[in-house]
Design a protein around this motif. Structure first.
Motif, mmCIF file in Angstrom:
data_model
loop_
_atom_site.group_PDB
_atom_site.id
_atom_site.type_symbol
_atom_site.label_atom_id
_atom_site.label_comp_id
_atom_site.label_asym_id
_atom_site.label_seq_id
_atom_site.Cartn_x
_atom_site.Cartn_y
_atom_site.Cartn_z
ATOM 1 N N THR A 102 -2.633 4.938 -0.892
ATOM 2 C CA THR A 102 -3.983 5.080 -1.452
ATOM 3 C C THR A 102 -4.613 3.718 -1.730
ATOM 4 O OG1 THR A 102 -3.114 5.246 -3.712
ATOM 5 C CG2 THR A 102 -3.448 7.317 -2.505
ATOM 6 N N THR A 157 -5.689 0.285 -3.221
ATOM 7 C CA THR A 157 -5.839 -0.155 -4.607
ATOM 8 C C THR A 157 -6.711 0.828 -5.386
ATOM 9 O OG1 THR A 157 -7.700 -1.572 -3.986
ATOM 10 C CG2 THR A 157 -5.519 -2.606 -4.064
ATOM 11 N N SER A 158 -6.422 2.109 -5.226
ATOM 12 C CA SER A 158 -7.205 3.150 -5.892
ATOM 13 C C SER A 158 -7.083 3.097 -7.415
ATOM 14 C CB SER A 158 -6.789 4.534 -5.385
ATOM 15 O OG SER A 158 -5.407 4.740 -5.633
ATOM 16 N N GLY A 159 -6.042 2.467 -7.924
ATOM 17 C CA GLY A 159 -5.845 2.297 -9.359
ATOM 18 C C GLY A 159 -4.874 1.159 -9.602
ATOM 19 N N ASN A 170 0.852 -1.195 0.000
ATOM 20 C CA ASN A 170 0.000 0.000 0.000
ATOM 21 C C ASN A 170 0.886 1.242 0.000
ATOM 22 O OD1 ASN A 170 -1.774 2.110 0.459
ATOM 23 N ND2 ASN A 170 -2.910 1.013 2.053
ATOM 24 N N ARG A 171 0.805 2.022 -1.058
ATOM 25 C CA ARG A 171 1.597 3.261 -1.161
ATOM 26 C C ARG A 171 0.899 4.446 -0.512
ATOM 27 N NH1 ARG A 171 2.640 2.930 -7.571
ATOM 28 N NH2 ARG A 171 3.796 0.982 -7.622
ATOM 29 N N ARG A 175 -2.190 0.875 -11.222
ATOM 30 C CA ARG A 175 -0.773 1.229 -11.112
ATOM 31 C C ARG A 175 -0.430 1.929 -9.797
ATOM 32 N NH1 ARG A 175 1.427 0.578 -16.207
ATOM 33 N NH2 ARG A 175 -0.065 0.516 -17.905
ATOM 34 N N ASP A 176 -1.384 2.022 -8.898
ATOM 35 C CA ASP A 176 -1.201 2.795 -7.673
ATOM 36 C C ASP A 176 -0.795 1.980 -6.453
ATOM 37 O OD1 ASP A 176 -1.909 5.063 -9.106
ATOM 38 O OD2 ASP A 176 -4.028 4.907 -8.550
#
Length: 151
Positions: A16, A18-20, A13-14, A22-23
């Protein structure tokens, strides 16, 4: 009956989630009580981290490992002295247009050195029996082939 417990924890998790597509990172940890953590990811073809193990590699490794352990056991019981064993296993997976996929085969290529020339024939024969007994090979729905080299 035997049970095997593992804990898989997503660490990618960066901020956000799994908002997208590539995110987020595909990074995760595989853990079991009393053992070192395995840092894993998806295959680089699926946005994974090539420095971490991926599930496909782990499946091939499990097949190779299971075969080797059965093989060494059978050799010991049969009086075949194995001095070294190295397997460069290869798994083939196909991907379908919809993104699904499956393994079509795994080839185990063990290079085995035995203590004496008169052990070579029995050493070769025991690969077949090891495949018949390997819990992992018996559990998959694709062929696990063997190309042993005995010296």
């Amino acid at each position: 009956m035997h049970t095997y417990e593992v804990t898989v924890t997503w660490t990618g998790n960066r901020g956000t989630g799994t908002s997208g597509y590539r995110d987020f990172d595909r990074a995760h940890d595989i853990a079991a009580e009393g053992r070192p953590v395995i840092e894993a990811s998806s295959d680089p073809a699926f946005r994974g981290d090539r420095s971490r193990w991926n599930p496909e590699q782990l499946l091939v490794a499990a097949l190779s490992d299971c075969h080797m352990l059965w093989y060494l056991h059978l050799c010991a019981v049969a009086g075949v002295i194995v001095e070294s064993y190295v397997d460069k296993a290869v798994g083939t997976m196909v991907e379908e247009k919809n993104g699904a996929g499956q393994f079509t085969e795994v080839i185990l290529r063990p290079r085995v050195r035995v203590a004496a020339p008169d052990m070579v024939a029995k050493a070769r024969e025991l690969h077949h029996e090891a495949n018949e007994k390997c819990f992992i090979a018996r559990s998959v729905n694709f062929p696990v082939r063997h190309e042993p080299e005995i010296s």
